[in-house]
Design a protein around this motif. Structure first.
Motif, PDB file in Angstrom:
ATOM      1  N   ASP A  80     -17.399  54.268  28.238  1.00  0.00           N
ATOM      2  CA  ASP A  80     -18.354  55.403  28.755  1.00  0.00           C
ATOM      3  C   ASP A  80     -18.803  55.484  29.928  1.00  0.00           C
ATOM      4  OD1 ASP A  80     -19.949  53.359  27.603  1.00  0.00           O
ATOM      5  OD2 ASP A  80     -21.604  54.579  27.153  1.00  0.00           O
ATOM      6  N   ILE A  81     -19.167  54.140  30.481  1.00  0.00           N
ATOM      7  CA  ILE A  81     -19.770  54.009  31.814  1.00  0.00           C
ATOM      8  C   ILE A  81     -18.784  54.512  32.906  1.00  0.00           C
ATOM      9  CG2 ILE A  81     -20.844  52.298  33.523  1.00  0.00           C
ATOM     10  CD1 ILE A  81     -21.975  51.097  31.138  1.00  0.00           C
ATOM     11  N   LEU A  82     -17.344  53.860  32.486  1.00  0.00           N
ATOM     12  CA  LEU A  82     -16.178  54.264  33.276  1.00  0.00           C
ATOM     13  C   LEU A  82     -16.059  55.592  33.558  1.00  0.00           C
ATOM     14  CD1 LEU A  82     -14.059  52.531  35.230  1.00  0.00           C
ATOM     15  CD2 LEU A  82     -12.678  53.052  33.157  1.00  0.00           C
ATOM     16  N   LYS A  83     -16.192  56.281  32.391  1.00  0.00           N
ATOM     17  CA  LYS A  83     -15.951  57.658  32.150  1.00  0.00           C
ATOM     18  C   LYS A  83     -16.830  58.228  33.084  1.00  0.00           C
ATOM     19  CE  LYS A  83     -13.316  60.948  30.023  1.00  0.00           C
ATOM     20  NZ  LYS A  83     -14.003  62.135  30.638  1.00  0.00           N
ATOM     21  N   ARG A  84     -18.238  57.854  33.123  1.00  0.00           N
ATOM     22  CA  ARG A  84     -19.276  58.530  33.853  1.00  0.00           C
ATOM     23  C   ARG A  84     -18.837  58.601  35.412  1.00  0.00           C
ATOM     24  NH1 ARG A  84     -25.766  57.089  34.390  1.00  0.00           N
ATOM     25  NH2 ARG A  84     -25.977  58.700  35.840  1.00  0.00           N
ATOM     26  N   ILE A  85     -18.401  57.168  35.772  1.00  0.00           N
ATOM     27  CA  ILE A  85     -18.176  57.072  37.272  1.00  0.00           C
ATOM     28  C   ILE A  85     -17.011  58.256  37.599  1.00  0.00           C
ATOM     29  CG2 ILE A  85     -17.060  55.570  38.771  1.00  0.00           C
ATOM     30  CD1 ILE A  85     -18.305  53.226  37.170  1.00  0.00           C
ATOM     31  N   TYR A  86     -16.077  58.119  36.797  1.00  0.00           N
ATOM     32  CA  TYR A  86     -15.291  59.234  37.004  1.00  0.00           C
ATOM     33  C   TYR A  86     -15.775  60.827  36.922  1.00  0.00           C
ATOM     34  CZ  TYR A  86     -10.821  61.959  37.130  1.00  0.00           C
ATOM     35  OH  TYR A  86      -9.768  62.717  37.101  1.00  0.00           O
ATOM     36  N   ASP A  87     -16.360  60.995  35.877  1.00  0.00           N
ATOM     37  CA  ASP A  87     -16.827  62.556  35.778  1.00  0.00           C
ATOM     38  C   ASP A  87     -17.889  62.987  36.881  1.00  0.00           C
ATOM     39  OD1 ASP A  87     -15.081  62.647  33.385  1.00  0.00           O
ATOM     40  OD2 ASP A  87     -17.038  62.331  31.966  1.00  0.00           O
ATOM     41  N   GLU A  88     -18.423  62.089  37.613  1.00  0.00           N
ATOM     42  CA  GLU A  88     -19.547  62.360  38.332  1.00  0.00           C
ATOM     43  C   GLU A  88     -18.909  62.417  39.714  1.00  0.00           C
ATOM     44  OE1 GLU A  88     -23.409  60.364  37.730  1.00  0.00           O
ATOM     45  OE2 GLU A  88     -23.410  61.171  35.558  1.00  0.00           O
ATOM     46  N   GLY A  89     -17.730  62.444  39.999  1.00  0.00           N
ATOM     47  CA  GLY A  89     -17.080  62.455  41.151  1.00  0.00           C
ATOM     48  C   GLY A  89     -16.816  61.088  42.275  1.00  0.00           C
ATOM     49  N   HIS A  90     -17.156  60.071  41.616  1.00  0.00           N
ATOM     50  CA  HIS A  90     -16.998  58.870  42.495  1.00  0.00           C
ATOM     51  C   HIS A  90     -15.485  58.378  42.112  1.00  0.00           C
ATOM     52  CE1 HIS A  90     -21.221  58.943  42.574  1.00  0.00           C
ATOM     53  NE2 HIS A  90     -21.482  58.779  41.093  1.00  0.00           N
ATOM     54  N   SER A  91     -15.282  57.693  43.215  1.00  0.00           N
ATOM     55  CA  SER A  91     -13.893  57.058  43.268  1.00  0.00           C
ATOM     56  C   SER A  91     -13.858  55.544  42.428  1.00  0.00           C
ATOM     57  CB  SER A  91     -13.672  56.772  44.699  1.00  0.00           C
ATOM     58  OG  SER A  91     -12.146  56.494  44.791  1.00  0.00           O
ATOM     59  N   ILE A  92     -12.816  55.372  41.926  1.00  0.00           N
ATOM     60  CA  ILE A  92     -12.653  53.940  41.158  1.00  0.00           C
ATOM     61  C   ILE A  92     -11.460  53.274  41.621  1.00  0.00           C
ATOM     62  CG2 ILE A  92     -12.001  52.944  39.072  1.00  0.00           C
ATOM     63  CD1 ILE A  92     -13.037  55.594  37.499  1.00  0.00           C
ATOM     64  N   GLY A  93     -11.940  52.168  42.085  1.00  0.00           N
ATOM     65  CA  GLY A  93     -10.632  51.063  42.768  1.00  0.00           C
ATOM     66  C   GLY A  93     -10.655  49.936  41.778  1.00  0.00           C
ATOM     67  N   LEU A  94      -9.428  49.299  41.902  1.00  0.00           N
ATOM     68  CA  LEU A  94      -9.089  47.995  41.210  1.00  0.00           C
ATOM     69  C   LEU A  94      -9.315  46.799  41.597  1.00  0.00           C
ATOM     70  CD1 LEU A  94      -5.318  49.554  40.527  1.00  0.00           C
ATOM     71  CD2 LEU A  94      -7.700  49.986  39.155  1.00  0.00           C
ATOM     72  N   THR A 126      -9.874  57.526  31.856  1.00  0.00           N
ATOM     73  CA  THR A 126      -9.971  58.526  32.495  1.00  0.00           C
ATOM     74  C   THR A 126      -8.970  59.546  32.819  1.00  0.00           C
ATOM     75  OG1 THR A 126      -9.399  57.412  34.729  1.00  0.00           O
ATOM     76  CG2 THR A 126     -11.572  57.069  33.977  1.00  0.00           C
ATOM     77  N   GLY A 127      -7.661  59.095  32.603  1.00  0.00           N
ATOM     78  CA  GLY A 127      -6.609  59.974  33.083  1.00  0.00           C
ATOM     79  C   GLY A 127      -6.035  59.849  34.512  1.00  0.00           C
ATOM     80  N   TYR A 128      -6.875  58.987  35.303  1.00  0.00           N
ATOM     81  CA  TYR A 128      -6.666  58.994  36.499  1.00  0.00           C
ATOM     82  C   TYR A 128      -6.035  57.649  36.976  1.00  0.00           C
ATOM     83  CZ  TYR A 128      -8.220  57.717  41.380  1.00  0.00           C
ATOM     84  OH  TYR A 128      -8.078  57.311  42.976  1.00  0.00           O
ATOM     85  N   THR A 129      -5.141  57.779  37.988  1.00  0.00           N
ATOM     86  CA  THR A 129      -4.382  56.535  38.217  1.00  0.00           C
ATOM     87  C   THR A 129      -4.709  56.298  39.612  1.00  0.00           C
ATOM     88  OG1 THR A 129      -2.266  57.209  37.091  1.00  0.00           O
ATOM     89  CG2 THR A 129      -1.911  55.673  38.671  1.00  0.00           C
ATOM     90  N   SER A 130      -5.345  55.044  39.578  1.00  0.00           N
ATOM     91  CA  SER A 130      -5.943  54.307  40.871  1.00  0.00           C
ATOM     92  C   SER A 130      -4.928  53.600  41.596  1.00  0.00           C
ATOM     93  CB  SER A 130      -7.193  53.648  40.609  1.00  0.00           C
ATOM     94  OG  SER A 130      -7.764  52.916  41.751  1.00  0.00           O
ATOM     95  N   ASN A 131      -5.067  53.780  42.871  1.00  0.00           N
ATOM     96  CA  ASN A 131      -3.858  52.842  43.687  1.00  0.00           C
ATOM     97  C   ASN A 131      -4.775  52.202  44.852  1.00  0.00           C
ATOM     98  OD1 ASN A 131      -1.646  53.867  42.578  1.00  0.00           O
ATOM     99  ND2 ASN A 131      -1.785  55.774  43.479  1.00  0.00           N
ATOM    100  N   ILE A 132      -6.081  52.470  44.613  1.00  0.00           N
ATOM    101  CA  ILE A 132      -6.948  51.480  45.706  1.00  0.00           C
ATOM    102  C   ILE A 132      -7.283  50.085  45.270  1.00  0.00           C
ATOM    103  CG2 ILE A 132      -7.448  53.613  46.796  1.00  0.00           C
ATOM    104  CD1 ILE A 132     -10.359  53.399  45.750  1.00  0.00           C
ATOM    105  N   ILE A 133      -7.333  48.893  46.117  1.00  0.00           N
ATOM    106  CA  ILE A 133      -7.598  47.796  45.499  1.00  0.00           C
ATOM    107  C   ILE A 133      -8.426  47.236  46.439  1.00  0.00           C
ATOM    108  CG2 ILE A 133      -5.386  47.624  44.172  1.00  0.00           C
ATOM    109  CD1 ILE A 133      -4.442  45.461  46.275  1.00  0.00           C
ATOM    110  N   ARG A 134      -9.097  46.196  45.896  1.00  0.00           N
ATOM    111  CA  ARG A 134      -9.774  45.108  46.648  1.00  0.00           C
ATOM    112  C   ARG A 134      -9.919  43.723  45.856  1.00  0.00           C
ATOM    113  NH1 ARG A 134     -15.782  46.550  48.276  1.00  0.00           N
ATOM    114  NH2 ARG A 134     -14.861  47.693  49.760  1.00  0.00           N
ATOM    115  N   PHE A 135      -9.471  42.985  47.142  1.00  0.00           N
ATOM    116  CA  PHE A 135      -9.465  41.456  46.646  1.00  0.00           C
ATOM    117  C   PHE A 135     -10.500  40.942  46.254  1.00  0.00           C
ATOM    118  CE2 PHE A 135      -5.437  42.312  48.641  1.00  0.00           C
ATOM    119  CZ  PHE A 135      -4.642  41.023  48.684  1.00  0.00           C
ATOM    120  N   PRO A 136     -10.882  40.011  45.148  1.00  0.00           N
ATOM    121  CA  PRO A 136     -11.909  39.394  44.950  1.00  0.00           C
ATOM    122  C   PRO A 136     -12.237  38.243  46.199  1.00  0.00           C
ATOM    123  CG  PRO A 136     -10.949  39.654  42.854  1.00  0.00           C
ATOM    124  CD  PRO A 136     -10.081  40.165  43.906  1.00  0.00           C
ATOM    125  N   GLY A 137     -13.502  38.446  46.767  1.00  0.00           N
ATOM    126  CA  GLY A 137     -13.640  37.545  47.918  1.00  0.00           C
ATOM    127  C   GLY A 137     -13.155  38.024  49.334  1.00  0.00           C
TER     128      GLY A 137
END
Length: 239
Positions: A80-94, A126-137
């Motif tokens: 539900d938190i992930l869905k909220r991030i998406y529904d409120e117009g924020h971007s989701i990365g991996l 979310t139905g959204y395919t994210s292609n943006i990533i960040r390396f841990p560290g």
């Protein structure tokens, strides 16, 4: 007399320009160089129950969008938190699935597999395919030419950071210290990407966020989210 009038006219004109320029600098705080320069607020390691929701509340209150680089395993029971991030117009990365440094950096294939697994999880919710990533560290010492090519073959784009509030290594920094760290940047950057975290212990990050937002708003920065159309930003590729 004619030349004296011309002389005084030139002097007066020059003074007007000087005063006008001074007033512009004074009224704008010398911040005109920042106008329309983008700043990206980014949060790693979530979603988490309390802190992520608090960050979302603050972002909504200030009408600012951010980018959340999520860890796959953390999504469990927090859909539900992930869905909220998406529904409120924020971007989701991996941000990988396990965030286990010993595992994810064992091989390129494992690293990519973790990103794909998280990508699938995000899409299911979310139905959204994210292609943006960040390396841990961060990508430093991990990103090779070969890995970069493999990531691009999977349509992934990398985003490191150039401002770090240091709440990842020390979540107990004071609110003022975190806000102060957010202001440390180079004027040479054409855009600012601020690294923050939304782990369960990053409560002070949420408290510092309004100060950080107001600081960059006052400087005239434009808040933007990272999307697949955003130019990549990664550190030096290892040999």
């Amino acid at each position: 007399m004619k030349y004296k009038k011309l002389y005084f006219t030139i002097i007066l004109f020059s003074l007007c320009i000087l005063i006008s320029g001074f007033n512009y600098y004074y009224n704008d705080g010398g911040k005109d160089e920042h106008v329309n320069k983008p700043v990206y607020l980014t949060f790693d390691d979530g979603p988490t129950y309390v802190v992520t929701n608090k960050l979302l509340d603050i972002l909504k209150e200030h009408d600012v969008k951010a980018t959340f680089f999520v860890v796959g395993k953390e999504i469990e029971d927090k859909e539900d938190i992930l869905k909220r991030i998406y529904d409120e117009g924020h971007s989701i990365g991996l941000h990988t699935y396990s965030h286990d440094f010993n595992k994810i950096y064992k091989s390129d294939d494992i690293f990519i597999e973790e990103m794909l697994k998280t990508q699938k999880k995000v899409k299911e919710i979310t139905g959204y395919t994210s292609n943006i990533i960040r390396f841990p560290g961060g990508s430093s010492k991990h990103l090779s030419t070969e890995l970069l090519e493999k990531l691009h073959q999977n349509n992934f784009k990398i985003y490191d950071w150039n401002v770090n509030i240091s709440d990842g290594v020390n979540p107990n920094l004071t609110i003022d210290q975190l806000a102060s760290n957010a202001k440390k940047n180079s004027k040479n950057y054409s855009r600012l990407i601020i690294l923050m975290h939304c782990n369960f212990n990053n409560k002070n990050t949420a408290k510092a966020l309004p100060k950080i937002i107001e600081y960059y708003k006052d400087l005239g920065y434009e808040f933007e989210t990272i999307t697949e159309d955003t130019k990549e930003y990664y550190y030096k590729i290892k040999k």
